[in-house]
Design a protein around this motif. Sequence first.
Motif, PDB file in Angstrom:
ATOM      1  N   ALA A   1     -53.165  30.940  78.311  1.00 30.20           N
ATOM      2  CA  ALA A   1     -52.448  29.849  77.639  1.00 30.20           C
ATOM      3  C   ALA A   1     -52.907  28.560  78.272  1.00 30.20           C
ATOM      4  CB  ALA A   1     -50.943  30.002  77.828  1.00 30.20           C
ATOM      5  N   TYR A   2     -52.638  27.434  77.628  1.00 32.47           N
ATOM      6  CA  TYR A   2     -52.923  26.169  78.294  1.00 32.47           C
ATOM      7  C   TYR A   2     -51.748  25.240  78.127  1.00 32.47           C
ATOM      8  CZ  TYR A   2     -54.321  25.011  73.518  1.00 32.47           C
ATOM      9  OH  TYR A   2     -54.343  24.864  72.169  1.00 32.47           O
ATOM     10  N   SER A   3     -51.605  24.347  79.069  1.00 33.52           N
ATOM     11  CA  SER A   3     -50.558  23.334  79.009  1.00 33.52           C
ATOM     12  C   SER A   3     -51.202  21.977  79.202  1.00 33.52           C
ATOM     13  CB  SER A   3     -49.512  23.578  80.090  1.00 33.52           C
ATOM     14  OG  SER A   3     -48.900  24.829  79.886  1.00 33.52           O
ATOM     15  N   VAL A   4     -50.483  20.943  78.816  1.00 31.80           N
ATOM     16  CA  VAL A   4     -51.066  19.613  78.793  1.00 31.80           C
ATOM     17  C   VAL A   4     -50.203  18.647  79.617  1.00 31.80           C
ATOM     18  CG1 VAL A   4     -51.912  17.775  77.298  1.00 31.80           C
ATOM     19  CG2 VAL A   4     -51.891  20.130  76.464  1.00 31.80           C
TER      20      VAL A   4
ATOM     21  N   TYR B   1     -41.222  26.536  73.457  1.00 40.64           N
ATOM     22  CA  TYR B   1     -42.032  26.878  74.641  1.00 40.64           C
ATOM     23  C   TYR B   1     -43.366  26.133  74.714  1.00 40.64           C
ATOM     24  CZ  TYR B   1     -38.551  30.514  74.516  1.00 40.64           C
ATOM     25  OH  TYR B   1     -37.366  31.171  74.461  1.00 40.64           O
ATOM     26  N   PHE B   2     -44.038  25.986  73.569  1.00 45.52           N
ATOM     27  CA  PHE B   2     -45.267  25.178  73.497  1.00 45.52           C
ATOM     28  C   PHE B   2     -46.378  25.615  74.445  1.00 45.52           C
ATOM     29  CE2 PHE B   2     -41.708  22.398  72.331  1.00 45.52           C
ATOM     30  CZ  PHE B   2     -42.067  22.044  71.044  1.00 45.52           C
ATOM     31  N   PHE B   3     -46.536  26.925  74.646  1.00 49.42           N
ATOM     32  CA  PHE B   3     -47.695  27.383  75.410  1.00 49.42           C
ATOM     33  C   PHE B   3     -48.917  27.363  74.494  1.00 49.42           C
ATOM     34  CE2 PHE B   3     -44.563  29.414  78.264  1.00 49.42           C
ATOM     35  CZ  PHE B   3     -45.063  28.951  79.463  1.00 49.42           C
ATOM     36  N   GLY B   4     -49.983  26.693  74.911  1.00 53.71           N
ATOM     37  CA  GLY B   4     -51.167  26.578  74.074  1.00 53.71           C
ATOM     38  C   GLY B   4     -51.776  27.947  73.814  1.00 53.71           C
TER      39      GLY B   4
ATOM     40  N   ASN C   1     -44.785  21.455  78.001  1.00 54.75           N
ATOM     41  CA  ASN C   1     -43.724  22.449  77.775  1.00 54.75           C
ATOM     42  C   ASN C   1     -42.543  22.303  78.726  1.00 54.75           C
ATOM     43  OD1 ASN C   1     -45.675  23.286  79.544  1.00 54.75           O
ATOM     44  ND2 ASN C   1     -46.088  25.213  78.516  1.00 54.75           N
ATOM     45  N   THR C   2     -42.771  21.818  79.953  1.00 59.29           N
ATOM     46  CA  THR C   2     -41.652  21.679  80.883  1.00 59.29           C
ATOM     47  C   THR C   2     -40.601  20.713  80.329  1.00 59.29           C
ATOM     48  OG1 THR C   2     -43.236  21.965  82.652  1.00 59.29           O
ATOM     49  CG2 THR C   2     -41.072  21.244  83.280  1.00 59.29           C
ATOM     50  N   ILE C   3     -41.057  19.602  79.758  1.00 66.63           N
ATOM     51  CA  ILE C   3     -40.096  18.600  79.303  1.00 66.63           C
ATOM     52  C   ILE C   3     -39.602  18.895  77.884  1.00 66.63           C
ATOM     53  CG2 ILE C   3     -41.791  16.934  78.416  1.00 66.63           C
ATOM     54  CD1 ILE C   3     -38.644  16.035  80.394  1.00 66.63           C
TER      55      ILE C   3
END
Lengths: 348, 284
Positions: A132-135, A294-297, A233-235
């Motif tokens: 997965a990716y996060s930004v 969740y917004f995991f890429g 995703n954290t926020i």
Amino acid sequence: MKRLFAMCVVLLLGCAVAPHSRAGAAPSAELVLSSYGGQLDEPFRWFLADPFERQTGAKVSLVPSLSLEVLAKIKASPADPPFDVIVLDEGPHLQAAADGLVQRLDDKRVPNLAQVYPAYRKVTGGFGVPQAYSVVGIAYNTKKIKDRPTSWRDLFRPEYKGQVGTVNLNSSLGVAFLVMLARMNGGGEGNIEPGFQAYKTLMASVSAVAPRPGALAALFERDEVAIAPLWNNTILTLREKGLPVDWVVPKEGAVVVMSVMNMVTNTKQPDLAVRFINDAISSEYQLKAAVTPYFFGPTNSRVNLPAAMRRFLPTRPEEVAQLVSLDWNTINRNRQAWTERFNRELGR
Amino acid sequence: MLGRSPALAVPALAFLTVFFVVPLALLVAIGIFPVRGSTIVFDHADLRPYFRYLTDPFYLWVTARTFGMAAAVTLTCLLCGFPFAYLFTRARRFWQALLLSLVVSPILTGTVVRSYGWLVILGRRGLVNDALLRWGIIHAPLHLLFTMQGVIIALAQVMLPFMILPIVGVLARQSPYLHDAAFGLGASRAQVVRHVVLPLSLPGIFAGSALVFVLSFASFTTPALVGGGNFVILPTLIYQQTQQSLDWGILSAISMVLLGTSLLVVWVYSALARGLGLRWADRQ
């Protein structure tokens, strides 16, 4: 007293010569997985671990840990590692591969890997799977910050004095932010000096330096900070709970960081581990982990996300390519020195 | 026969040896002998970690800071704890039960829960700032969280019972006739406290101070939570070294300085208390 002392010595000697073999009990089928912690563990638990437990009868334990903590724990006992499957951010992943803490996977045993975008597989160095990716962008409180931030430089605006939050260098988030500060001021991974200079200036505005990204998000909840560099995703999980927060990609670019899932060297459960890793890059799982909140890429090319989510989560390789990627090999070489310097110059 | 047999000590001794003495010995060894991978090489001693610690102004600054923090917490506890303990011994039985439960209740809650409570109380929109703002004492929220002052306040609350209980123990044993005699000889209440109560409770004050100092000098959870991500004291520095740099040598050196300082403080305090105690015993 003398006898007590003698007993103590005998016990000490006994410990010293005791064989270091482990008890030969049958291994219980348990898979230990490092995870992100908080609400971000929900997709792992609900959509991955629970179905996996039902299908295999094995038990899956999630242990929330920062990437560097995972590495430290495995290094402390490499022959009997405390994890079987780990997810690491790019930097720690490359470190783990170089240190031999993770093993190469047989592609044939991970059939879902064929569906993963080839572009994402470049960052793994041949180990593990891009999971997965996060930004990293700018998170802000929409009630307190009226002008939508557009640049990393907005953090330095005098009206936000005392409202800026950051995170220390224990996490990829903290390191990525420091590198962005350096890049904006003529430096970069190879020349961090301008980054530290900018950080020192920023400290006059900083209300809190959180120990980890989750803690920084919690500071938004308690109104301690109003603007901060943060994972999408954290926020955004907080936004889904009704908190007045938003997240933007600054014009200089947001930083994308890949999470790589790996099988640990010397795991006692290699078959279960490979199967679990294969499940984690399936399109079914990745779709569930990519949607609100969740917004995991997604790294699986068969995941199709609704267009409305694109603002928070660039979903295709072309879009991801427009984000900023960092040179984690250079960062790894310098990270310890940076952490030390951070303590010395920005600690209080 | 078994009544005085040293065999009775074996279970505790075995437990301590395996889970305390051996790990501690390993920790010491890590600082003195080089570590390769996950094994200690006993070929030759290498004291470079200690040398690095003692010559680096940053480590010395952190040590001094940690010492100062522990001293401030001890002083705060003493200033709040002594009057409380005195009041306790003067109070009626019913009030004593109530006061005692007040003192002990913080020990019964977990450190993490308590520290999170302080995050809420000391925050920008927490109880303290809310009250001060409403009463017009301040016009902008005070910065209490993520500061040394905040950590000292939170630690002092955590440590208060360890100061109060030993002092109460000593005060309760003082004969009330001593006070009556002092009053009878024309002393004011302040003079009684100054010349009778205080000197006689010094052993309790020493014991409480030593406990509070040592516990706060080595405390990690409260400073880590209330101090934030860039709050540097010896325990948080050790934590960071174990999680990040994996520099075992310096890690062991820091731990030994932490332990050594604590032992030294306990030794000084107990030597002082013993000396004083003997003198009073002679006088009676």
